[in-house]
Write a protein that holds these residues in place. Structure first.
Motif, PDB file in Angstrom:
ATOM      1  N   MET B  39       0.821  -1.210   0.000  1.00 30.16           N
ATOM      2  CA  MET B  39       0.000   0.000   0.000  1.00 30.16           C
ATOM      3  C   MET B  39       0.855   1.259   0.000  1.00 30.16           C
ATOM      4  N   LEU B  40       1.867   1.228   0.850  1.00 26.58           N
ATOM      5  CA  LEU B  40       2.705   2.424   1.014  1.00 26.58           C
ATOM      6  C   LEU B  40       3.463   2.726  -0.273  1.00 26.58           C
ATOM      7  N   ALA B  41       3.977   1.673  -0.924  1.00 27.28           N
ATOM      8  CA  ALA B  41       4.708   1.874  -2.178  1.00 27.28           C
ATOM      9  C   ALA B  41       3.795   2.492  -3.227  1.00 27.28           C
ATOM     10  N   ALA B  42       2.569   1.959  -3.326  1.00 24.30           N
ATOM     11  CA  ALA B  42       1.631   2.479  -4.319  1.00 24.30           C
ATOM     12  C   ALA B  42       1.221   3.905  -3.986  1.00 24.30           C
ATOM     13  N   ALA B  43       0.980   4.165  -2.703  1.00 26.63           N
ATOM     14  CA  ALA B  43       0.605   5.526  -2.301  1.00 26.63           C
ATOM     15  C   ALA B  43       1.710   6.505  -2.686  1.00 26.63           C
ATOM     16  N   PHE B  44       2.947   6.061  -2.518  1.00 28.42           N
ATOM     17  CA  PHE B  44       4.084   6.933  -2.830  1.00 28.42           C
ATOM     18  C   PHE B  44       4.133   7.269  -4.319  1.00 28.42           C
ATOM     19  N   VAL B  45       4.117   6.254  -5.197  1.00 29.74           N
ATOM     20  CA  VAL B  45       4.240   6.576  -6.630  1.00 29.74           C
ATOM     21  C   VAL B  45       2.999   7.311  -7.133  1.00 29.74           C
ATOM     22  N   THR B  46       1.832   6.949  -6.589  1.00 30.10           N
ATOM     23  CA  THR B  46       0.625   7.654  -7.020  1.00 30.10           C
ATOM     24  C   THR B  46       0.761   9.153  -6.725  1.00 30.10           C
ATOM     25  N   ALA B  47       1.195   9.452  -5.506  1.00 30.43           N
ATOM     26  CA  ALA B  47       1.341  10.860  -5.131  1.00 30.43           C
ATOM     27  C   ALA B  47       2.444  11.525  -5.944  1.00 30.43           C
TER      28      ALA B  47
END
Lengths: 358, 299
Positions: B39-47
């Motif tokens: 989740m954190l990895a995806a949240a990072f690239v999304t942002a």
């Protein structure tokens, strides 16, 4: 856990045996290597980064004292994770147990000032810290033992509850009135642990951490109780045949783990910070998980691995200020070797079985 | 009250999506402890993508793709290399937490503020008192609603679902009847990662609108609790996620109403409720039998 279970069958594969102590050494080496690309990606000089890392801990007597101060909670919480790990359980609640232990120690250290000047009085708040951590660990242990609830989930939940509980007290009823920020009052000076050396300020809490780690290491690796817990971790079915109660074993291991993490918080409070504030822990509870996993649950190995992490944490400050390498890099240096070592160990266990040697 | 319904959807959706991802992996026999890190990895690239001015849809797709790719990588380590699933998952969470914090520091916080994804008001349904709030949400929330029955039908009503559950309950039997257990688990881990990616993207695009260090703050672990409380069923996960998010929303509600309660007490409520619910329901919940066990003797 099952990979460990498979290893317990002791087949005679063609893969060379690896002494248990080699895994932590490999992990630490990988961790040191992983720093290089991360420093380079941030556009900083790699040799300079390693030089600063060593300078932070070994360049001055003061830095060496800081290294040992950082190591105290890491050793104790690391042992508090390692004990349940060997019994087949994952204690991710070190952060909450540490904080509640620190809070209990400070609370007693402030309120019980009547006995502060008795020699050896520090034992009382440290015992309170153990109780504080043991309560959290014990709740998770009881839920695991008698309600079959995964301890990873409960220890994480209890982290949040413990942090909010402590925040409530130090922002409210237990807040030091003369401070501009929310923190508890300082413990009575009679409870504070001594420091050795004029410059180095080597905390006496190091001795407490080492003594406790030694005692628990003996308990886990040399005594009958430890043998029973380790059998439980290797194979619950075998443990049951040996008359080991899985329920009481789980409850005991998590309670003891919580108590040790609590003492880690208490030792940090009495030996260094003297009070509990919002930023009491920079994340020791989570670093300690990496420490215990890299040590593969061997209590004796936790001590050097914890010292290594204290060395990284101590150097991270300099890397950040001198080279603009973000300090969170340390968390990656903990996690990456955990994965690599787990993959190698799992692969070896599998291939031994697949050779048809079982 | 309307505020409470709305906050339940926004706070609960990342938990629900990650829990769906986790339970698909667990039903196939892999304990995905990396939900938090994925989740954190995806949240990072999304942002990162959205924060640099690119379309939110593109950011969403990249987030989901990264989640799926990382899920597959984690799957390869635990399924093919047979690494301990819990240890590896925790290791992944640490790596991602450290790496995202590191990149966040190197790139600088400025580029991580995003817009909000469009809200869609369903005509008619949105007019219902209270519950109407459920149908006046970011469009991604409707994807989340739809995924619950889809996951339930796939798991319990299709041949694919039977093969999945066979891998999760009795892998040797599944293998004997011709299921490629390793491949099934790898696919499940990729799907699991993609759903975590969706969860992380939702968190950023519909809730926080920016990345901060450790923005997920344990949501991946809470999703594990949601799976247990939901007894490894999509509909159960929906209920558990809603319960948790509802209790979490009470915090905002209490602040908005100026209720004279200690803030921390209200904030601790969702965690205490979850523990209590787990303690009461615990014995009746049974995880898939093969969960966490590597496939040892087969290929």
């Amino acid at each position: 856990m099952s990979a460990v279970e498979a290893g317990a069958l002791r087949p005679t594969g063609r893969l060379p045996r690896v002494p248990e102590g080699a895994w932590p050494v490999l992990g630490v080496a990988l961790s040191m290597l992983a720093l290089a690309p991360l420093v380079a990606m941030a556009g900083a000089s790699v040799p300079e980064a390693y030089r600063l890392l060593f300078e932070a801990s070994f360049g001055s007597a003061f830095g060496f004292g800081v290294l040992l101060t950082y190591a105290v909670p890491l050793i104790l919480v690391g042992v508090g994770v390692a004990v349940p790990y060997r019994a087949g359980l994952f204690n991710i609640g070190g952060e909450g147990q540490l904080l509640l232990g620190a809070f209990a120690a400070v609370w007693v250290g402030v309120r019980a000032d009547a006995i502060a000047d008795v020699p050896g009085s520090f034992v009382v708040p440290l015992a309170a810290a153990a109780v504080g951590g043991a309560v959290l660990g014990g709740i998770a242990g009881a839920l695991r033992a008698w309600r079959d609830i995964n301890e990873i989930v409960t220890t994480i939940m209890l982290n949040f509850i413990a942090i909010l509980f402590v925040q409530y007290w130090i922002a409210g009823p237990f807040r030091a009135p003369d401070l501009s920020f929310a923190a508890s009052p300082d413990v009575d000076p009679g409870f504070a642990l001594a420091h050795f050396g004029r410059v180095a300020r080597i905390p006496a809490s190091v001795l407490i951490a080492l003594a406790l780690a030694g005692a628990v290491g003996w308990l886990m690796h040399r005594s009958r109780v430890g043998w029973r817990l380790r059998v439980l971790g290797l194979s619950p079915a075998l443990a049951a045949r040996q008359g080991v109660s899985p329920a009481w074993g789980a409850f005991g291991a998590l309670t003891l783990g919580g108590a040790l993490a609590g003492v880690g918080g208490g030792a940090e409070a009495l030996g260094n910070q003297l009070h509990v504030g919002f930023g009491f822990s920079p994340g020791w509870g989570f670093d300690a998980v990496a420490v215990a996993l890299l040590a593969r649950g061997n209590v004796f190995a936790v001590v050097p691995v914890a010292l290594f992490f204290a060395f990284l944490r101590n150097g991270a400050g300099l890397l950040q200020s001198e080279l603009d390498v973000p300090g969170t890099v340390v968390i990656t240096l903990g996690g990456a070797p955990v994965i690599v070592v787990a993959a190698i160990v799992g692969w070896r266990a599998y291939h031994r079985l697949r050779k048809g040697d079982v | 009250m309307e505020l409470l319904v709305a906050s339940t959807v926004v706070l609960g959706m990342p938990l629900l999506l990650a829990a769906l991802g986790g339970l698909i992996a667990e039903r196939t026999g892999v304990l995905n402890l990396g939900l938090e890190g994925l989740m954190l990895a995806a949240a990072f690239v999304t942002a990162w993508v959205a924060g640099s001015g690119r379309p939110l849809g593109l950011a969403l797709v990249i987030g989901v793709a990264l989640g799926g790719a990382c899920g597959l990588a984690l799957g390869w380590i635990v399924v093919v290399a047979r690494a301990d699933q819990v240890v590896t998952g925790i290791g992944l969470n640490l790596v991602v937490l450290g790496l995202t914090g590191y990149l966040f520091g190197v790139v600088g916080a400025d580029g991580f503020t995003t817009g909000a994804i469009a809200e869609v008001r369903v005509p008619g349904l949105a007019e219902i008192p209270w519950a109407g709030q459920l149908f006046d949400q970011p469009w991604l929330a409707y994807v989340g609603y739809a995924l619950v029955p889809i996951a339930a039908v796939v798991i319990f009503r299709t041949g694919l679902g039977i093969r999945m559950r066979a891998c999760g309950e009795y892998a040797e039997g599944a293998r004997a009847s011709g299921v490629d257990v390793v491949r099934a688990r790898l696919v499940a881990m990729a799907v699991s990662g993609a759903l975590c990616g969706l969860a992380g993207a939702f968190l950023v695009l519909a809730d926080t609108h920016k990345f901060v260090h450790n923005v997920t703050n344990g949501r991946g672990y809470i999703a594990l609790a949601v799976i247990i409380l939901g007894r490894w069923r999509p509909l159960g996960a929906l209920g558990a996620a809603a319960l948790f998010a509802y209790a979490q929303g009470l915090d905002l509600y209490a602040q908005a109403r100026d209720l004279d309660l200690p803030l921390q007490l209200v904030q601790a409520l969702p965690y205490a409720l979850t523990l209590l619910a787990a303690a009461v329901l615990g014995r009746r919940a049974r995880p898939p039998a093969e969960e966490g066990r590597p496939l040892l003797l087969s290929r």
